[in-house]
Design an enzyme around this catalytic site. Structure first.
Site, PDB file in Angstrom:
ATOM      1  N   GLY A   1      -2.261   5.580  -5.781  1.00  0.00           N
ATOM      2  CA  GLY A   1      -2.984   6.849  -5.858  1.00  0.00           C
ATOM      3  C   GLY A   1      -4.420   6.673  -6.324  1.00  0.00           C
ATOM      4  CD  GLU A  39       5.896  13.027  -6.657  1.00  0.00           C
ATOM      5  OE1 GLU A  39       5.827  12.482  -7.775  1.00  0.00           O
ATOM      6  OE2 GLU A  39       6.835  12.899  -5.873  1.00  0.00           O
ATOM      7  CB  SER A  55       2.531   2.723  -7.532  1.00  0.00           C
ATOM      8  OG  SER A  55       1.477   2.316  -6.688  1.00  0.00           O
TER       9      SER A  55
HETATM   10  C1  UN1 Z   1      10.850  10.935  -5.928  1.00  0.00           C
HETATM   11  O1  UN1 Z   1      11.493  10.143  -6.634  1.00  0.00           O
HETATM   12  O2  UN1 Z   1       9.824  10.533  -5.315  1.00  0.00           O
HETATM   13  O3  UN1 Z   1      13.722  15.499  -8.525  1.00  0.00           O
HETATM   14  C2  UN1 Z   1      11.238  12.327  -5.665  1.00  0.00           C
HETATM   15  C3  UN1 Z   1      14.216  14.533  -7.948  1.00  0.00           C
HETATM   16  C4  UN1 Z   1      14.245  14.569  -6.443  1.00  0.00           C
HETATM   17  C5  UN1 Z   1      12.974  14.067  -5.863  1.00  0.00           C
HETATM   18  C6  UN1 Z   1      12.459  12.780  -6.411  1.00  0.00           C
HETATM   19  N1  UN1 Z   1      14.482  15.923  -6.015  1.00  0.00           N
HETATM   20  O4  UN1 Z   1      14.672  13.579  -8.529  1.00  0.00           O
END
Ligand code: UN1
Length: 499
Positions: free
Chosen positions: A236, A253, A232
């Site tokens: 982060g 991320e 979340s």
């Molecule tokens: C995520 O939800 O943390 O593009 C990653 C996508 C997947 C990865 C999601 N390849 O939905």
């Protein structure tokens, strides 16, 4: 196959999974699967020390040789794809196809990393000084800490681990406390690959099981050169500054609030399918889930009606039963957050379709919902917030510029998509004045990215890039080298210093 047999087939001894304090539960029925031992902060520090020692050796192996270990790990994943995919379904609630797809994503990144192990290129740069050569070299970075979330319990670690390993780093992984079993299974498969490899140092891949306090050890330890954290925005916001305070690197991320714009010229058959997979796939629990639909008023009524029909016929249920498209939410807290978001949308004038709890008689301790489609009068604060559940807010637009503005006017910047057959709109969307997200697609949805591209986003999504393209650079340190092969010592900028 019962859970103990499944764990056994993945190299885990079920007997060791019954005496711990962390209860692993399946969101399918809420039943406990195992009791996993948690690490203490001291044990976490010891694991980091082992990883650091492993790094010191590992970095001396040639990168293509390091790639061989990742190749062997990819083989283990291929051999155990069905079992690991099933365990992902059981522990995270994904439907069978998505559980298997997640393991395929791991296999893909291993293949990518093996190729990369011969392509960790630096540049040769023209020097302004005669008889000098300037170049850039990329060196292993150190210990990489990986913090991952429940929703991609294995793939996100593998994006980081596969690259980190070929880059010459050691990895310490703290998975979500909601998904310890899949993490243990990955470690067991990795151990098999390492045994076949031969000279992988012990400690190259460490696993830390536990809650927040264990993650904090990883975040604060100066031996951890890079902390790659997925989760979340709230998480982060804590991790980023703490790592920065010790001048560590972080790769964040975080949340997404991904929109699909549907233009009047769009192929609506494609759009409906793209929206459906993006909005209700994985029960709305991907960071790339489609959370907003920005549809032109000329096609809005038709599109919403088609989506309502598609929503009504999507099978919700046990994720391993054939035909199921929507599995359970991860837990009660996710269900409560979804209900709170729907209540706030109603208070703001939203018209809610779906969003009810279902199957509570068959699964009283689990949380299945009908995905919600919510027509909103405006992009309210609730719409700007990421709720990790299948809620799709629908907004209408008249003017394409206004649609792009609306799409960008949220704090997050992960993924975005446009359905159109108008070339000008398509090019505008992917241009500098189009989508402000890390991922901007045309005529495909927001989720389900391939591993070959860099994955991540802007603004509150955190700015990190993982997976393909040149994301490997985050896992290495860059050195600029100038080599003088002349008999003079000219200074740059033409400076003369005492001569
Ligand atoms: C995520 O939800 O943390 O593009 C990653 C996508 C997947 C990865 C999601 N390849 O939905």
């Amino acid at each position: 196959m019962n859970i103990d047999d499944l764990l056994q087939s993945l190299g885990l001894a079920p007997a060791t999974l019954h005496d711990g304090t962390l209860i692993a539960r399946s969101p399918i029925d809420g039943a406990p699967l195992a009791r996993v031992r948690e690490h203490t902060p001291d044990e976490a520090a010891a694991a980091i020390a082992r990883a650091h020692a492993a790094f010191l050796t590992w970095r001396t192996l040639p990168a293509p040789r390091r790639g061989e270990l990742v190749r062997l790990f990819g083989e283990e994943l291929r051999a155990h794809k069905a079992a690991l995919g099933r365990l992902v379904s059981i522990e995270a609630g994904k439907i069978a196809a998505e559980g298997a797809g997640e393991v395929q994503e791991m296999i893909d990144i291993c293949d990518f990393a093996v190729g990369l192990s011969r392509q960790l290129y630096g540049l040769t740069i023209a020097s302004e000084r005669p008889g000098h050569r300037m170049m850039e070299t990329w060196h292993p970075l150190g210990v990489v800490g990986v913090i991952s979330a429940f929703n991609f319990p294995v793939a996100v670690w593998s994006w980081n681990a596969a690259l980190a390993l070929v880059c010459g780093d050691a990895v310490v992984w703290k998975p979500s406390e909601k998904t310890p079993l899949t993490a243990l299974a990955c470690q067991a498969l990795f151990a098999r690959a390492a045994a076949r490899f031969g000279d992988a140092p012990a400690g190259l891949s460490e696993l830390l099981i536990g809650a927040r306090a264990i993650g904090e050890v990883l975040v604060d330890d100066p031996r951890v050169a890079l902390v790659s954290a997925t989760g979340s925005t709230r998480m982060g916001r804590e991790v980023g500054p703490r790592v920065a305070a010790r001048f560590g690197r972080s790769l964040l991320e975080l949340g997404g609030n991904n929109a699909i714009i549907v233009a009047p010229s769009a192929d609506l058959d494609l759009a409906v399918r793209g929206i459906l997979f993006g909005a209700i796939g994985t029960a709305g629990q991907r960071c790339t889930t489609t959370r907003r639909l920005i549809v032109h008023e000329a096609v809005a009524d038709e599109l919403v009606a088609r989506l309502q029909r598609a929503y009504a016929s999507a099978r919700i249920g046990h994720p391993l039963e054939a035909g199921t498209l929507v599995g359970p939410l991860i837990d009660a807290a996710a269900f409560d957050a979804m209900q709170a978001a729907l209540a706030s949308a109603r208070a703001d004038g939203g018209r809610v379709f779906g969003g009810e709890r279902v199957l509570h008689e068959r699964f009283p301790d689990a949380h299945y919902v009908t995905p919600a489609l919510v027509e909103m009068p405006a992009q309210t604060p609730g719409v700007c917030h990421e709720t990790f559940a299948p809620i799709l807010y629908v907004l209408r637009y008249r003017d394409f510029d206004a649609a792009i503005e609306l799409q960008n006017d949220v704090p997050q910047g992960l993924s975005s998509a446009l359905f159109t057959t108008d070339l000008r709109e398509a090019e505008r969307f992917v241009s500098a004045t189009g989508s402000d997200c890390g991922i901007a697609n045309v005529n495909i949805g927001t989720s389900g990215a391939e591993i070959g591209g860099a994955f991540g986003g802007e603004k509150e999504t955190g700015g990190g890039r993982e997976s393909g393209s040149d994301a490997w650079r985050a896992y290495m340190r860059r050195a600029t080298n100038t080599i003088n092969y002349s008999r003079e010592l000219p200074l740059a900028q033409g400076i003369s210093f005492g001569d």
